[in-house]
Design a protein around this motif. Structure first.
Motif, PDB file in Angstrom:
ATOM      1  N   ILE A 795       0.858  -1.217   0.000  1.00 27.33           N
ATOM      2  CA  ILE A 795       0.000   0.000   0.000  1.00 27.33           C
ATOM      3  C   ILE A 795       0.876   1.242   0.000  1.00 27.33           C
ATOM      4  O   ILE A 795       0.628   2.213  -0.726  1.00 27.33           O
ATOM      5  N   LEU A 796       1.958   1.207   0.827  1.00 26.32           N
ATOM      6  CA  LEU A 796       2.860   2.360   0.872  1.00 26.32           C
ATOM      7  C   LEU A 796       3.581   2.535  -0.453  1.00 26.32           C
ATOM      8  O   LEU A 796       3.866   3.660  -0.877  1.00 26.32           O
ATOM      9  N   MET A 797       3.885   1.401  -1.105  1.00 26.19           N
ATOM     10  CA  MET A 797       4.546   1.487  -2.419  1.00 26.19           C
ATOM     11  C   MET A 797       3.602   2.133  -3.428  1.00 26.19           C
ATOM     12  O   MET A 797       4.007   2.948  -4.260  1.00 26.19           O
ATOM     13  N   ALA A 798       2.325   1.768  -3.364  1.00 20.82           N
ATOM     14  CA  ALA A 798       1.349   2.275  -4.345  1.00 20.82           C
ATOM     15  C   ALA A 798       1.008   3.739  -4.101  1.00 20.82           C
ATOM     16  O   ALA A 798       1.033   4.557  -5.013  1.00 20.82           O
ATOM     17  N   TYR A 799       0.657   4.081  -2.830  1.00 22.38           N
ATOM     18  CA  TYR A 799       0.152   5.425  -2.533  1.00 22.38           C
ATOM     19  C   TYR A 799       1.211   6.391  -2.019  1.00 22.38           C
ATOM     20  O   TYR A 799       1.074   7.593  -2.163  1.00 22.38           O
ATOM     21  N   GLY A 800       2.259   5.854  -1.376  1.00 18.66           N
ATOM     22  CA  GLY A 800       3.263   6.729  -0.766  1.00 18.66           C
ATOM     23  C   GLY A 800       2.743   7.321   0.522  1.00 18.66           C
ATOM     24  O   GLY A 800       3.271   7.077   1.592  1.00 18.66           O
ATOM     25  N   SER A 801       1.648   8.075   0.443  1.00 16.55           N
ATOM     26  CA  SER A 801       1.045   8.645   1.651  1.00 16.55           C
ATOM     27  C   SER A 801      -0.465   8.742   1.450  1.00 16.55           C
ATOM     28  O   SER A 801      -0.946   8.757   0.331  1.00 16.55           O
ATOM     29  N   ILE A 802      -1.198   8.787   2.556  1.00 18.61           N
ATOM     30  CA  ILE A 802      -2.660   8.913   2.495  1.00 18.61           C
ATOM     31  C   ILE A 802      -2.999  10.335   2.897  1.00 18.61           C
ATOM     32  O   ILE A 802      -2.636  10.779   3.984  1.00 18.61           O
ATOM     33  N   SER A 803      -3.671  11.063   1.985  1.00 22.45           N
ATOM     34  CA  SER A 803      -3.870  12.499   2.244  1.00 22.45           C
ATOM     35  C   SER A 803      -5.323  12.822   2.553  1.00 22.45           C
ATOM     36  O   SER A 803      -6.234  12.148   2.104  1.00 22.45           O
ATOM     37  N   VAL A 804      -5.506  13.882   3.345  1.00 28.93           N
ATOM     38  CA  VAL A 804      -6.824  14.432   3.665  1.00 28.93           C
ATOM     39  C   VAL A 804      -6.755  15.921   3.381  1.00 28.93           C
ATOM     40  O   VAL A 804      -5.787  16.577   3.772  1.00 28.93           O
ATOM     41  N   SER A 805      -7.773  16.466   2.685  1.00 24.56           N
ATOM     42  CA  SER A 805      -7.706  17.889   2.347  1.00 24.56           C
ATOM     43  C   SER A 805      -7.898  18.742   3.606  1.00 24.56           C
ATOM     44  O   SER A 805      -8.533  18.321   4.569  1.00 24.56           O
ATOM     45  N   LYS A 806      -7.342  19.955   3.559  1.00 26.24           N
ATOM     46  CA  LYS A 806      -7.371  20.864   4.721  1.00 26.24           C
ATOM     47  C   LYS A 806      -8.789  21.148   5.189  1.00 26.24           C
ATOM     48  O   LYS A 806      -9.049  21.305   6.370  1.00 26.24           O
ATOM     49  N   ILE A 807      -9.715  21.229   4.228  1.00 21.10           N
ATOM     50  CA  ILE A 807     -11.079  21.636   4.556  1.00 21.10           C
ATOM     51  C   ILE A 807     -11.787  20.549   5.356  1.00 21.10           C
ATOM     52  O   ILE A 807     -12.574  20.824   6.257  1.00 21.10           O
ATOM     53  N   GLU A 808     -11.497  19.270   5.018  1.00 16.59           N
ATOM     54  CA  GLU A 808     -12.169  18.150   5.701  1.00 16.59           C
ATOM     55  C   GLU A 808     -11.473  17.767   6.997  1.00 16.59           C
ATOM     56  O   GLU A 808     -11.957  16.907   7.720  1.00 16.59           O
ATOM     57  N   LEU A 809     -10.349  18.403   7.277  1.00 17.46           N
ATOM     58  CA  LEU A 809      -9.486  17.959   8.367  1.00 17.46           C
ATOM     59  C   LEU A 809     -10.191  17.970   9.719  1.00 17.46           C
ATOM     60  O   LEU A 809     -10.291  16.938  10.392  1.00 17.46           O
ATOM     61  N   GLU A 810     -10.713  19.134  10.122  1.00 17.09           N
ATOM     62  CA  GLU A 810     -11.303  19.250  11.466  1.00 17.09           C
ATOM     63  C   GLU A 810     -12.496  18.331  11.630  1.00 17.09           C
ATOM     64  O   GLU A 810     -12.644  17.642  12.633  1.00 17.09           O
ATOM     65  N   GLU A 811     -13.346  18.296  10.599  1.00 17.05           N
ATOM     66  CA  GLU A 811     -14.564  17.484  10.714  1.00 17.05           C
ATOM     67  C   GLU A 811     -14.227  15.995  10.746  1.00 17.05           C
ATOM     68  O   GLU A 811     -14.878  15.223  11.442  1.00 17.05           O
TER      69      GLU A 811
END
Length: 932
Positions: A795-811
Motif C-alpha cells: 500500500i505504501l509502495m502504491a500510494y506513498g502517503s494517504i492524504s486528507v484535504s485541509k477543509i475536511e481535516l477538522e470534521e
C-alpha cells in the motif's frame, strides 16, 4: 453470473439554451486585465462567463449537481466565490477555471457572500440563519456566528475596523465584533424583512432596504472617535419622514438594544429616509466601489439610482439655499418689517443623497451589478427574469443623465420555457420552440444557427429533407418555416383550440394533427407556385378529418401506417384504422389523461404516459396491458422509444428522465440534472443523443456512451448514493461542553469527511502494523548478526502517503474514535521534532485537545506524551515565529532601502497620511457648518 442483457449508458454531455438562471446574482469579473467587459452569471449548476462586447460565452466554471445561488468576485479579481443550493461554497480561479477550494458548513442554500477588503476572509450567510467567516488562504473555517432567526440577506465587512454587519429576514440588522465573535448591537428599527444593506460616506452611514418604499439611512458614530473629538454637536439632520422619526427617536435617539454601555463600539442613529418610486419590497440594494452611486430595484423592471454627494457639493448646495433664503427674507422685510431678519437653513437628507435617474429594462430585473469606468461612465449590467442579460451605461455627472443600452445577450436562449423539441434526420440539427421563437441549434457546437419568431409553440417536426419545419401552436395554427432563409412560408388555421400533437406519416408524404377542438386532421405535403418567385414552394393541404367526442391530447402513427393511436381527455387511448378510420381498440386503465405516448419501431408495443404518474405498456395486436409501471413522482410529460429497440425514455415533472426496457419491464437508468419540471425531450434518429428541455430554461444534451450498463451494479450505485445522502443528514457528532443544536465549528459532516476519517484510521492501523514489523525486523537482524532486507508494504509502495484535504481535516478528526488519538499524538510529537508542517500539525493538535480534553487529561498513559508535546511544540513554534519575524524585519529593511532611494513613501503610508488630513479637514468643516 452471465450477462443476460447489456444496455449502454447515457451521460450528460452539455447544458445550453440558458443565458442566466434566476436563483443567483450577476457580477462583473476581471478577465485578462479588462474590467467592465466580462460578467459571471449562474447557469443552473454551472457559472457562465459572458463577453458583453461580443455576446459570447468564453468560460464555464463547472458545478456538480446543486444550483448556484450566489456569486462574489474576490477583490484582486483573480477568484470567484460561488455559493450553492446545498450550502457548499467553491472558490474558482478565473485564470484556470478550476474550483480549488470547497467549504462545507451551511445546511441550506447560500444567500450572501462577501470578501473583506484584502480578500483573505470570506463571510457567507445562508437560509439556515448562520453566518460563517472562512479563512480563504488557510482553506478553513474561522467561526460561526449565530443570532439571526431567519435567512441572512446581506453581510458586509467594515474596512477600517474588525466588524461585520448583517441583515436578515427576521427584520434585524446585527453588528458583530470579529475579535470576540459576538453580536454587540442589534438594530430593531425595521418592521419588515431587511432585504439589502450598504455602507456609504466612508462607512459613516448605513442604508437599509426593507419591504416598503423607504430606504432608511442611519448615521454611524464610532464611540472612540466621539470621545476623542471635542467638537460641538452638529445640527440634527431632518429626514423625509419626520412624523415617524420624531415619535420614538426624540425620546430614545434610536431603536436598538445594546448589551451594556461598556460593550458598545459604535452608535447608530436614524438620519431619515429616502423614498423610492417602487411600492414593493427592495430586491437588491448595492453601491458601486467608489461609494458614490447607490442603486436599488424592486420586483419590477426599474433600477433607481441615487448619488451620495461629497462635502464640497453639499456645501455648494447649502450656499445656494442660503442665498435663496436671504433673498426671500429681504423681500419680506421690504414689504413690512424694518429690521434684517435672521436666516436659518436646515440641511435635509435629500441635500446629501440625490436621485440621479431610473434605468428601465425590457423585463423584470432579477439582479444587477455596477462598475465605474475610469472615464467617469457608470455601467450597469442586469440579469433579467426572461433569460436575458442587458448592459446599460450612463454618465452620472451630467445634469440629466440618459441611460443607453449598449449591449444585450439574447441569442443563447429562449425568453420562455421550451415546449417542443425535434431532431433533424441527420442527427445534427436540433429544433427548440417556445412561446415566442423557434431556434435551430447545431448539436455538435451547441451554437444557435437560426432564430425565427413564432406563436406559442406546442409541437414540431422537421419536414423530410430537413429544409423546412412545421410548428403547431396554442391557437391551433400550423406554421411552416423555411430554414435556409428563416422565413415563415405559410400559416394555416388548422384547429379551433390548441394544436396539442402532430405525427409524421411513415411514408413521409404527410402528417396528422390533433387538437382541443375534438378532431384529428390528416394533411398531405404539396408543392404550390410561389407568388414572389418562379419556383415552387412547399405547402400542406388537408385531406380528411376524424371527429371525436373528447379533446385530443396526443396522436401517433404505427410504423406500417395501418393504425393511428389517439389519446383523449377521457383518460383512454383509442386506436383507429388509417385507411377507413374505423375504430379498432380502446386502451383504458389510466386514472388521469394520457399526456404522451409512442409506438415501437416494429409496431408491436405502445407505451402511454399519464398525469397519474404511471406508464403502461400495451400490445397493439389485442390491446392488452402488458405492464403498468410507477414511473415518476409527478406527471409523466413526455415519452419516446429509442429507434430500432424496445427501450424508451420518459420525462417527468419530478425533474428526472428515466430509461426503461419495454420487454423486461425494467428501469434501466435515471438521468438527473434538471432543477425544475421537464416539459419535453427528443431522441435522435440514431438513438445516440437525447435532448431535453425544462422550466429552468436549460436545454440538456445526453449522449450514449460505449460503456455497458449492468442493472445490478446500477441498483447498487443508487443504494450507495442514498446511503451517502443519509450520512450527511445524520446528527452532527457531539462535542463535549456543547448544548444540543449548538455547533460552533464551521464544518459539517458529509460523506467526504466520513471517508477522510476512515482514511486516517487506515493510515494509523498501517502505522501500527509497520512499527510491529520494524520491531520484529530488528530482532531478526540482531539474531542473524547482519542486516536483513525489510519487505516494503505494497500500500505504501502504491500510494506513498494517504492524504486528507485541509477543509475536511477538522470534521474528520471530530468523527475519529478516541482509540486512535493516542497514536496520533505520538506521531505528532515525532513530526514536530522533525520540523515538518509545524503550523498544520499544531492546528490538528489543538483541535484534538479541545474536543477530547476530558479523556486525554484523565488518561495516565498520555501524561508523558503530552509533556513531550508541550516541550517540542513550544520550542518549534518559537523557531517558526523567529523565522517569520526575521523575514518581516528583512522586508522592512528592504522597504526602507527602497524609500531612501526613491524618497517616496510607500502607498499604504501615503494613504494613511491622506486619511488623517481628511479627518482634520472634516472636523474643521463641521465646526464651520455649526457656527454658520
Amino acid at each position: 453470473m452471465g450477462l443476460t442483457k447489456q444496455y449502454l449508458r447515457y451521460v450528460a454531455s452539455a447544458v445550453f439554451g440558458v443565458i442566466g438562471s434566476q436563483k443567483g446574482n450577476i457580477v462583473f469579473v476581471t478577465l485578462r486585465g479588462e474590467k467592465g467587459r466580462y460578467v459571471a452569471v449562474p447557469a443552473c449548476e454551472h457559472v457562465f462567463i459572458w463577453d458583453l462586447r461580443k455576446g459570447e460565452k468564453i468560460l464555464i466554471l463547472q458545478g456538480l449537481k446543486q444550483e448556484v445561488t450566489c456569486l462574489c468576485p474576490s477583490p484582486d479579481g483573480l477568484h470567484l466565490a460561488v455559493g450553492y443550493e446545498d450550502g457548499s461554497i467553491r472558490i474558482f480561479s478565473l485564470l484556470s477555471g478550476e474550483g480549488n477550494v470547497t467549504f462545507n458548513g451551511h445546511k441550506a442554500a447560500i444567500t450572501t457572500l462577501k470578501y473583506d477588503q484584502l480578500g483573505g476572509r470570506l463571510a457567507s450567510g445562508s437560509k439556515d440563519t448562520d453566518i460563517i467567516v472562512w479563512d480563504v488562504i488557510n482553506e478553513s473555517g474561522l467561526y460561526r456566528l449565530k443570532g439571526h432567526k431567519d435567512a441572512i440577506t446581506q453581510a458586509l465587512f467594515l474596512q477600517e475596523k474588525n466588524l461585520l454587519v448583517t441583515s436578515g429576514k427576521d427584520t434585524m440588522v446585527k453588528w458583530w465584533d470579529l475579535d470576540t465573535q459576538h453580536c454587540f448591537k442589534t438594530m430593531v428599527g425595521h418592521r419588515t424583512e431587511v432585504w439589502g444593506l450598504v455602507l456609504v460616506s466612508e462607512e459613516k452611514r448605513l442604508i437599509t432596504g426593507a419591504s416598503d418604499s423607504e430606504l432608511r439611512v442611519w448615521d454611524i458614530a464610532y464611540l472612540q472617535e466621539i470621545e476623542d473629538s471635542e467638537e460641538p454637536d452638529p445640527k440634527k439632520i431632518k429626514g423625509s419622514s419626520p412624523g415617524i422619526q420624531d415619535t420614538l427617536e426624540a425620546e430614545h435617539g434610536t431603536f436598538e438594544m445594546d448589551e451594556a454601555p461598556e460593550d458598545r463600539i459604535l452608535s447608530c442613529r436614524k438620519a431619515g429616509s429616502i423614498m423610492r418610486e417602487g411600492r414593493d419590497r427592495v430586491v437588491n440594494l448595492a453601491v458601486e466601489k467608489t461609494g458614490r452611486i447607490v442603486a436599488c430595484h424592486g420586483t419590477d423592471s426599474v433600477l433607481e439610482l441615487f448619488c451620495i454627494l461629497s462635502k464640497e457639493e453639499i456645501q455648494k448646495k447649502m450656499d445656494k439655499k442660503m442665498k435663496k433664503a436671504r433673498k426671500k427674507a429681504k423681500l419680506h422685510s421690504c414689504k413690512g418689517e424694518e429690521e434684517d431678519p435672521e436666516v436659518n437653513v436646515e440641511m435635509s437628507l435629500q441635500d446629501e443623497i440625490q436621485r440621479v435617474t431610473n434605468i428601465k429594462t425590457s423585463a423584470k430585473i432579477k439582479s444587477f451589478d455596477l462598475i465605474h469606468s475610469p472615464q467617469g461612465e457608470l455601467k450597469a449590467v442586469f440579469l433579467l427574469q426572461n433569460n436575458l442579460v442587458e448592459l446599460y451605461s450612463l454618465n452620472p455627472s451630467l445634469p440629466t443623465p440618459q441611460p443607453v443600452r449598449t449591449s444585450r445577450i439574447t441569442i443563447g436562449g429562449h425568453r420562455s420555457d421550451v415546449r417542443t423539441l425535434s431532431f433533424s434526420s441527420d442527427n445534427i440539427a436540433v429544433l427548440s420552440a417556445a412561446a415566442d421563437s423557434v431556434k435551430i441549434w447545431n448539436r455538435s457546437t451547441l451554437q444557435c444557427i437560426r432564430t425565427m419568431t413564432c406563436e406559442y409553440a406546442l409541437c414540431s417536426f422537421f419536414v423530410p429533407g430537413d429544409r423546412q419545419v412545421v410548428i403547431g401552436t396554442k391557437t391551433g395554427k400550423l406554421q411552416l418555416y423555411d430554414l435556409a432563409s428563416g422565413n415563415l412560408l405559410e400559416t394555416i388555421d388548422a384547429h379551433d383550440g390548441a394544436l396539442w400533437s402532430m405525427s409524421l406519416s411513415p411514408d413521409q408524404r404527410g402528417f396528422v394533427s390533433g387538437g382541443a377542438d375534438k378532431s384529428v386532421k390528416f394533411w398531405d405535403f404539396e408543392l404550390v407556385k410561389d407568388e414572389n418567385s418562379t419556383q415552387k414552394r412547399l405547402s400542406v393541404k388537408q385531406t380528411r378529418t376524424l371527429q371525436l367526442d373528447e379533446d385530443v391530447l396526443c396522436v401517433s402513427y404505427s410504423p406500417n401506417q395501418k393504425l393511428l393511436a389517439v389519446s383523449l381527455l377521457d383518460c383512454t387511448v383509442k386506436i383507429f384504422y388509417v385507411d377507413t378510420l374505423k375504430f379498432f381498440l380502446s386502451l383504458y386503465g389510466h386514472k388521469l389523461p394520457v399526456i404522451c405516448m409512442d409506438i415501437s419501431y416494429d409496431g408491436a408495443l405502445i407505451a402511454t404516459g399519464s398525469a397519474d404518474r404511471n406508464v403502461k405498456i400495451w400490445g397493439l395486436d389485442f390491446g392488452d396491458c402488458h405492464k403498468s409501471l410507477f414511473a415518476h413522482d409527478d406527471s409523466v410529460m413526455y415519452l419516446q422509444f429509442v429507434p430500432k429497440s424496445h427501450l424508451f425514455f420518459t420525462a417527468g415533472k419530478d425533474h428526472k428522465i428515466k430509461q426503461w426496457d419495454a420487454d423486461r419491464f425494467e428501469h434501466i437508468q435515471t438521468l438527473e440534472g434538471h432543477h425544475q419540471e421537464i416539459w419535453c425531450l427528443a431522441v435522435s434518429p440514431s438513438g445516440d443523443y437525447v435532448v431535453s428541455s425544462s422550466h429552468d430554461k436549460s436545454l440538456r444534451l445526453w449522449e450514449r456512451t460505449r460503456e455497458p450498463l449492468i442493472l445490478e451494479e446500477e441498483r447498487e450505485m443508487e443504494r450507495e448514493a442514498e446511503y451517502e445522502e443519509s450520512v450527511a443528514k445524520e446528527d452532527q457528532p457531539a462535542v463535549p461542553g456543547e448544548t444540543q443544536g449548538d455547533s460552533y465549528f464551521t464544518g459539517k459532516k458529509t460523506i467526504e469527511t466520513v471517508k477522510a476519517a476512515e482514511r486516517i484510521m487506515e493510515a494509523i492501523e498501517l502505522y501500527r502494523e509497520e512499527t510491529a514489523k520494524m520491531k520484529e525486523h530488528k530482532a531478526i537482524c540482531k539474531a542473524a548478526g547482519k542486516e536483513v532486507p525489510l519487505p516494503t508494504n505494497p500500500i505504501l509502495m502504491a500510494y506513498g502517503s494517504i492524504s486528507v484535504s485541509k477543509i475536511e481535516l477538522e470534521e474528520s478528526l471530530l468523527v475519529l474514535p478516541f482509540s486512535y488519538v493516542p497514536d496520533i499524538l505520538k506521531l505528532f510529537n515525532e513530526f514536530i521534532q522533525l520540523g515538518s508542517d509545524v503550523e498544520l500539525i499544531c492546528r490538528c493538535l489543538f483541535f484534538l485537545l479541545r474536543i477530547h480534553f476530558g479523556q486525554i487529561t484523565s488518561n495516565q498513559m498520555l501524561v508523558p506524551v503530552i509533556e513531550k508535546l508541550r516541550e517540542t511544540t513550544i520550542s518549534k513554534v518559537s523557531q517558526v515565529r523567529d523565522v517569520i519575524g526575521f523575514n518581516m524585519a528583512g522586508l522592512d529593511y528592504l522597504k526602507r532601502e527602497c524609500e531612501a532611494k526613491s524618497e517616496v513613501m510607500f502607498f499604504a503610508d501615503a494613504t494613511s497620511h491622506l486619511e488623517e488630513k481628511k479627518r482634520k479637514r472634516k472636523k474643521r468643516e463641521k465646526l464651520i457648518l455649526t457656527l454658520t
